[in-house]
Scaffold this active site. Structure first.
Site, mmCIF file in Angstrom:
data_model
loop_
_atom_site.group_PDB
_atom_site.id
_atom_site.type_symbol
_atom_site.label_atom_id
_atom_site.label_comp_id
_atom_site.label_asym_id
_atom_site.label_seq_id
_atom_site.Cartn_x
_atom_site.Cartn_y
_atom_site.Cartn_z
ATOM 1 N N HIS A 117 0.859 -1.193 0.000
ATOM 2 C CA HIS A 117 0.000 0.000 0.000
ATOM 3 C C HIS A 117 0.885 1.229 0.000
ATOM 4 O O HIS A 117 1.268 1.743 1.058
ATOM 5 C CB HIS A 117 -0.933 -0.049 1.216
ATOM 6 C CG HIS A 117 -1.882 1.108 1.299
ATOM 7 N ND1 HIS A 117 -2.881 1.189 2.239
ATOM 8 C CD2 HIS A 117 -1.996 2.245 0.569
ATOM 9 C CE1 HIS A 117 -3.561 2.304 2.075
ATOM 10 N NE2 HIS A 117 -3.025 2.971 1.069
ATOM 11 N N GLU B 115 -11.270 3.959 5.893
ATOM 12 C CA GLU B 115 -10.434 5.088 6.308
ATOM 13 C C GLU B 115 -11.351 6.317 6.347
ATOM 14 O O GLU B 115 -11.763 6.760 7.411
ATOM 15 C CB GLU B 115 -9.264 5.316 5.341
ATOM 16 C CG GLU B 115 -8.378 6.496 5.739
ATOM 17 C CD GLU B 115 -7.536 7.048 4.578
ATOM 18 O OE1 GLU B 115 -7.926 6.923 3.406
ATOM 19 O OE2 GLU B 115 -6.492 7.669 4.877
HETATM 20 ZN ZN LIG Z 1 -3.676 4.815 0.368
#
Ligand SMILES: [Zn+2]
Length: 337
Positions: free
Chosen positions: A17, A199
């Site tokens: 990531h 997120e």
């Molecule tokens: Zn990211």
């Protein structure tokens, strides 16, 4: 065994990531800008001295720095440099993400060619073996998403291994239904799927990623921890979470104690440890892992376990995974000597 920075630096590592947009350093950006007769808003060495108070702010900042890259040759260099720099800290394998909406100056086929060539060059010079995913943005339309997947199908390359999606779900709201047809198509043609969720979205975003976007792993996914049933599902289905502690502590959790890394670890989640945005955060992967170890009381064996999980979660072939595991085994044995 304690996870000291010097041992972490030597440990073979993977990174799943990491956004290529956030790997260009200030000197590089200043050079690319001047080639186009442009000027950075601040000197190159201070370009990252800004506060991205929220994700929207940060995504606009990425648009600005990407606009400084004027030629395909420069983008190829960005890819090559990432590969070479990563190798310096023993990253064996990485899967950077690039979002074409940050790069309107290039077509998608041009982006694919540049990344392929840059990562090939890096690998030929001893750099990290890189595959990449191209990412949709949450604010694109359903038709744009389908066109994008069709373009990827028409321009498959050996290093382009998957489709991802990112963007600010706090602003767009739930977009799983909208993007479901594009991700269904991607799945049908054999593209691997990773999804930013959990997120800027909560547990509902993670559920949509799994059920509507067919994600086989999640970028972030941390906010799944707000829902015990969902956490149990992630553990049961062995869905990897590509966590980014420092990034989350910068953009998401104002109170570090709220970060659920340790809780997710104790729950048995499959966790990989990543930087997300290296140059913006001013962070090596060794530093990120050191920070994770201190923050969540992880040992060197725990950090090594996260590398094995990253191998499981990687989108490369089984033969390549076997090679990566051999390198991890050799390191594990060296710890016992
Ligand atoms: Zn990211």
């Amino acid at each position: 065994m304690d996870a000291s920075p010097s041992i972490i630096a030597q440990m073979p590592k993977l990174e799943l990531h990491v956004h290529l947009e956030s790997t260009m350093d200030g000197e590089q950006l200043a050079r690319y800008a001047s080639k186009q007769g442009k000027q950075l808003p601040r000197p190159g060495n201070a370009i990252y001295e800004c506060s991205a108070e929220d994700l929207s702010n940060f995504l606009a900042f990425l648009d600005m720095i990407c606009s400084m890259v004027g030629s395909i040759e420069d983008l190829r260099e960005v890819a090559r440099d990432f590969s070479l720099r990563s190798r310096q800290e023993h990253i064996l394998y990485a899967e950077p993400i690039l979002n074409p909406t940050h790069w309107p100056q290039f077509t998608v086929p041009q982006l694919i060619c540049a990344l392929e060539a840059g990562f090939d060059e890096g690998a030929a010079e001893g750099g990290t073996d890189c595959r990449f995913t191209l990412s949709l943005s949450r604010n694109q339309s359903q038709a744009e998403a389908l066109d994008f997947v069709n373009l990827l199908c028409a321009h498959r390359s050996s290093r382009l291994i998957g489709l991802s999606i990112d963007g600010n779900e706090a602003l767009t709201g739930r977009t799983g239904e909208k993007f479901s047809p594009a991700f269904r198509r991607a799945k049908e043609v054999g593209l691997s799927i990773t999804v930013h969720a959990g997120e800027s979205s909560g547990p509902e975003g993670v559920r949509d990623a799994l059920d509507l976007l067919f994600a086989c792993r999640l970028d972030h996914g941390v906010r799944a921890a707000e829902d015990a049933d969902l956490t149990a599902r992630l553990v049961r289905e062995r869905i990897p979470l590509n966590l980014c502690l420092t990034s989350n502590l910068t953009l998401l959790y104002r109170n570090p104690e709220e970060h659920p890394l340790r809780r997710l670890w104790d729950a048995g989640a499959v966790i990989t440890l990543n930087r997300d945005d290296p140059t913006f955060l001013g962070l090596t992967l060794t530093e990120e892992l050191t920070r994770c170890a201190r923050f969540a009381h992880l040992t060197i064996q725990d950090l090594l376990q996260a590398q094995y999980w990253a191998v499981d979660a990687a989108f490369c072939s089984d033969a390549e995974k076997q090679q990566l595991r051999s390198s991890l085994h050799a390191f594990a044995q060296s710890l016992n000597r």
